[in-house]
Design an enzyme around this catalytic site. Structure first.
Site, PDB file in Angstrom:
ATOM      1  N   LYS A  98      46.849  44.164  26.104  1.00  0.00           N
ATOM      2  CA  LYS A  98      47.367  45.108  27.090  1.00  0.00           C
ATOM      3  C   LYS A  98      48.866  44.830  27.198  1.00  0.00           C
ATOM      4  CE  LYS A  98      47.241  46.754  31.765  1.00  0.00           C
ATOM      5  NZ  LYS A  98      47.634  46.184  33.034  1.00  0.00           N
ATOM      6  N   ALA A 185      46.709  50.669  37.522  1.00  0.00           N
ATOM      7  CA  ALA A 185      47.603  50.241  38.602  1.00  0.00           C
ATOM      8  C   ALA A 185      47.575  51.174  39.802  1.00  0.00           C
ATOM      9  CB  ALA A 185      49.043  50.087  38.115  1.00  0.00           C
ATOM     10  N   THR A 208      43.662  44.369  41.856  1.00  0.00           N
ATOM     11  CA  THR A 208      43.927  43.917  43.225  1.00  0.00           C
ATOM     12  C   THR A 208      42.901  44.419  44.226  1.00  0.00           C
ATOM     13  OG1 THR A 208      46.299  43.810  42.767  1.00  0.00           O
ATOM     14  CG2 THR A 208      45.639  43.921  45.075  1.00  0.00           C
TER      15      THR A 208
END
Length: 264
Positions: A98, A185, A208
């Site tokens: 990545k 993201a 996250t």
């Protein structure tokens, strides 16, 4: 519903990629990975201690179950990203990478020029490259032409949990791409993942929002369900939107009006 995702020469049943940072412990991470049903797990190369005496994050990732996707998080330019990818391959981690080139420390905005330069070099060296990028349709086209296996446009800033703030640009990328589009993201809730999949994304990457949840395992399951629901909705074909109300049932034509009393 058998609906495999094909990237390069690999086939995956799950369309949810999961990150490994910010968990309170490796054990909690391991539990969340299991609950997610994911088959692709990203690991920041800077967090891997290949020579340390103790247990490392890699000890908690079943390499037979998950495709390990090292990422070049923290690379400030193309040279550093290429160097990190080479180190990962030399250590036997993976020749999938990545690609992240993020010189801006506050917003972690990917550098489009550095990303494209690194992608061209890594593809030439035989890597399978999945580049993290701005939601820029022109850049997506250049990365695809360079030989990248996917394009990975950001929904919003890394770790922001704000959802898809680049919706229209991602829509253009999806429309034009000849490789899988992975929204990466900023996805902070399962509904954000469902939205991306409804729009036609091939997969999403979440880190996250799962790792910092009250129960990472439960949140991982919720994201997996959101991805499946969004994908099913996309395949079903969403109904058109309208500016005015349109009755869901016809108001006339099937049932005769009731005749007034005494007229029959």
């Amino acid at each position: 519903m058998h609906d495999p995702l094909i990237i390069s020469d690999r086939t995956f049943e799950s369309r949810l990629f999961v990150g490994t940072g910010k968990y309170p412990s490796h054990e909690v991470m391991e539990e969340a990975l299991d609950a997610s049903g994911s088959e692709v797990v990203t690991v920041a190369l800077r967090r891997v201690d290949l020579d340390g005496p103790g247990r490392d994050i890699l000890d908690f990732i079943d390499r037979e179950r998950y495709l390990l996707l090292p990422n070049t998080s923290g690379a400030l330019d193309a040279d550093e990203a290429v160097r990190l990818a080479r180190l990962a391959r030399a250590a036997g981690l993976s020749d999938w990478v990545k690609l992240e080139v993020t010189p801006d420390p506050r917003y972690l905005i990917p550098d489009p020029v550095g990303t494209l330069r690194a992608a061209e070099r890594l593809v030439a060296e035989g890597f399978t490259v999945l580049p993290y990028m701005n939601a820029d349709p022109i850049l997506a086209r250049h990365l695809e032409e360079a030989g990248c296996a996917t394009v990975m446009p950001l929904g919003s800033w890394i770790g922001s949990n704000k959802g898809i703030k680049s919706r229209e640009a991602i829509g253009i990328i999806i429309e034009q791409a000849g490789v899988p589009v992975v929204v990466d993201a900023g996805l902070g809730a399962p509904s954000h993942a469902a939205e991306a999949m409804e729009a036609g994304a091939d997969a999403v990457l979440v880190a996250t929002a799962i790792a910092t949840a009250g129960s990472p395992a439960q949140m991982a399951m919720a994201f997996a369900e959101g991805v499946r629901a969004g994908r099913r909705a996309h395949l079903a074909g969403r109904a058109m939107t309208h500016e005015t109300a349109i009755a869901s049932s016809p108001l006339t034509g099937f049932i005769d009006p009731i005749a007034p009393a005494g007229t029959v």
